[in-house]
Design a protein around this motif. Structure first.
Motif, mmCIF file in Angstrom:
data_model
loop_
_atom_site.group_PDB
_atom_site.id
_atom_site.type_symbol
_atom_site.label_atom_id
_atom_site.label_comp_id
_atom_site.label_asym_id
_atom_site.label_seq_id
_atom_site.Cartn_x
_atom_site.Cartn_y
_atom_site.Cartn_z
ATOM 1 N N HIS A 1 79.282 102.022 73.617
ATOM 2 C CA HIS A 1 80.218 101.838 74.729
ATOM 3 C C HIS A 1 79.628 101.015 75.870
ATOM 4 C CE1 HIS A 1 78.146 105.571 76.042
ATOM 5 N NE2 HIS A 1 78.304 105.048 77.242
ATOM 6 N N TRP A 2 78.326 100.784 75.870
ATOM 7 C CA TRP A 2 77.683 99.915 76.855
ATOM 8 C C TRP A 2 78.227 98.483 76.765
ATOM 9 C CZ3 TRP A 2 73.160 96.450 76.220
ATOM 10 C CH2 TRP A 2 72.575 96.082 77.428
ATOM 11 N N MET A 3 78.713 98.097 75.575
ATOM 12 C CA MET A 3 79.239 96.747 75.357
ATOM 13 C C MET A 3 80.754 96.668 75.531
ATOM 14 S SD MET A 3 76.782 94.603 74.599
ATOM 15 C CE MET A 3 77.582 93.271 73.756
ATOM 16 N N LEU A 4 81.380 97.741 75.952
ATOM 17 C CA LEU A 4 82.840 97.805 76.010
ATOM 18 C C LEU A 4 83.468 96.670 76.819
ATOM 19 C CD1 LEU A 4 85.121 99.430 74.912
ATOM 20 C CD2 LEU A 4 85.000 100.917 76.893
ATOM 21 N N GLY A 5 83.004 96.392 78.003
ATOM 22 C CA GLY A 5 83.583 95.324 78.821
ATOM 23 C C GLY A 5 83.052 93.945 78.497
ATOM 24 N N GLN A 6 82.110 93.873 77.544
ATOM 25 C CA GLN A 6 81.476 92.597 77.212
ATOM 26 C C GLN A 6 81.895 92.080 75.844
ATOM 27 O OE1 GLN A 6 77.194 92.934 78.074
ATOM 28 N NE2 GLN A 6 77.734 94.812 79.148
ATOM 29 N N THR A 7 82.924 92.701 75.269
ATOM 30 C CA THR A 7 83.415 92.282 73.953
ATOM 31 C C THR A 7 84.918 92.061 74.020
ATOM 32 O OG1 THR A 7 83.698 94.591 73.327
ATOM 33 C CG2 THR A 7 81.649 93.523 72.649
ATOM 34 N N ILE A 8 85.419 91.268 73.101
ATOM 35 C CA ILE A 8 86.867 91.052 72.976
ATOM 36 C C ILE A 8 87.226 91.089 71.503
ATOM 37 C CG2 ILE A 8 87.206 89.756 75.111
ATOM 38 C CD1 ILE A 8 87.060 87.181 73.475
ATOM 39 N N GLY A 9 88.487 91.342 71.232
ATOM 40 C CA GLY A 9 88.976 91.300 69.849
ATOM 41 C C GLY A 9 88.277 92.287 68.944
ATOM 42 N N GLU A 10 87.897 91.818 67.756
ATOM 43 C CA GLU A 10 87.285 92.649 66.721
ATOM 44 C C GLU A 10 85.835 93.014 66.992
ATOM 45 O OE1 GLU A 10 87.917 94.026 63.463
ATOM 46 O OE2 GLU A 10 89.865 94.047 64.421
ATOM 47 N N ALA A 11 85.204 92.364 67.925
ATOM 48 C CA ALA A 11 83.761 92.555 68.117
ATOM 49 C C ALA A 11 83.394 94.001 68.411
ATOM 50 C CB ALA A 11 83.240 91.645 69.219
ATOM 51 N N TYR A 12 84.165 94.680 69.250
ATOM 52 C CA TYR A 12 83.835 96.064 69.571
ATOM 53 C C TYR A 12 83.971 96.947 68.332
ATOM 54 C CZ TYR A 12 83.407 100.470 72.006
ATOM 55 O OH TYR A 12 82.986 101.705 72.412
ATOM 56 N N GLU A 13 85.033 96.740 67.534
ATOM 57 C CA GLU A 13 85.197 97.513 66.314
ATOM 58 C C GLU A 13 84.057 97.232 65.332
ATOM 59 O OE1 GLU A 13 87.878 95.936 67.702
ATOM 60 O OE2 GLU A 13 88.839 97.766 68.433
ATOM 61 N N GLN A 14 83.603 95.980 65.287
ATOM 62 C CA GLN A 14 82.470 95.646 64.422
ATOM 63 C C GLN A 14 81.219 96.400 64.873
ATOM 64 O OE1 GLN A 14 82.612 91.404 65.007
ATOM 65 N NE2 GLN A 14 83.596 91.053 63.017
ATOM 66 N N LEU A 15 80.992 96.464 66.178
ATOM 67 C CA LEU A 15 79.841 97.197 66.693
ATOM 68 C C LEU A 15 79.960 98.697 66.407
ATOM 69 C CD1 LEU A 15 79.154 95.451 70.113
ATOM 70 C CD2 LEU A 15 77.733 95.401 68.074
ATOM 71 N N VAL A 16 81.167 99.234 66.543
ATOM 72 C CA VAL A 16 81.384 100.656 66.264
ATOM 73 C C VAL A 16 81.052 100.960 64.810
ATOM 74 C CG1 VAL A 16 83.184 102.434 66.043
ATOM 75 C CG2 VAL A 16 83.044 101.043 68.116
ATOM 76 N N ARG A 17 81.383 100.049 63.895
ATOM 77 C CA ARG A 17 81.074 100.261 62.474
ATOM 78 C C ARG A 17 79.576 100.088 62.191
ATOM 79 N NH1 ARG A 17 85.916 97.363 61.826
ATOM 80 N NH2 ARG A 17 84.777 95.444 61.462
ATOM 81 N N LEU A 18 78.941 99.118 62.841
ATOM 82 C CA LEU A 18 77.539 98.806 62.552
ATOM 83 C C LEU A 18 76.546 99.744 63.243
ATOM 84 C CD1 LEU A 18 77.621 94.912 62.909
ATOM 85 C CD2 LEU A 18 77.226 96.190 60.799
ATOM 86 N N ALA A 19 76.796 100.094 64.488
ATOM 87 C CA ALA A 19 75.805 100.778 65.316
ATOM 88 C C ALA A 19 75.355 102.149 64.815
ATOM 89 C CB ALA A 19 76.308 100.884 66.749
#
Length: 166
Positions: free
Chosen positions: A62-80
């Motif tokens: 969630h540290w990247m929440l305001g620094q991502t757009i589109g699919e990127a946050y979902e990709q991080l949620v799957r990878l992290a």
């Protein structure tokens, strides 16, 4: 003169302001700090560090929440959750980071991440929004770890293919 007396004379000569030890060619004197480079950190270098912090488990997703757009946050949620860039006992670092700007407002970047003997690849895309802030739009990792589940699906083992010529 005794050998210890000669050493004391050399040590005293080095402590004199401005004196350099024999063979030293740089212009700095004793105790002078190295000049700092005022190097501008590029957006892709900054985001490579941020993504590394999340994917190595040092920062929460969630540290990247305001620094991502589109699919990127979902990709991080799957990878992290698997902390794919974490290595046992070794802090992962960015070896290289390169960016390419296919058009204004877009940077496609890649970074190589080293942790001990292990080297992984990370690719990501940055897009500049209307407020001129850069945000991550996509993340991909290369050099995936081999797991038993992966090897069962592909029919491979550590030494090569099963049941065929190597």
């Amino acid at each position: 003169m005794t050998p210890s007396g000669a050493r004391a004379d050399r040590a005293a000569a080095r402590t004199v302001a401005g004196a350099r030890p024999p063979g030293r060619r740089d212009q700095r004197g004793p105790g002078t700090p190295r000049p700092r480079r005022n190097r501008h950190v590029t957006p892709h270098e900054l985001f490579a560090e941020r993504l590394l912090a999340v994917l190595s488990g040092r920062r929460p997703v969630h540290w990247m929440l305001g620094q991502t757009i589109g699919e990127a946050y979902e990709q991080l949620v799957r990878l992290a959750p698997g902390t794919p860039l974490r290595a046992r006992g070794v802090l992962p670092v960015i070896r290289t980071c390169h960016g390419f700007q296919p058009r204004p407002g877009v940077i496609e970047a890649c970074a190589s991440i080293a942790a001990g003997e292990q080297v992984r690849a990370m690719a990501f895309r940055l897009e500049q929004s209307a407020d001129l802030r850069w945000r991550c739009a996509a993340v991909e990792l290369g050099g995936e770890r081999t797991t038993e589940r992966t090897t069962e699906r592909t029919g491979e083992r550590a030494g090569g293919r099963t049941g065929g010529r190597n």
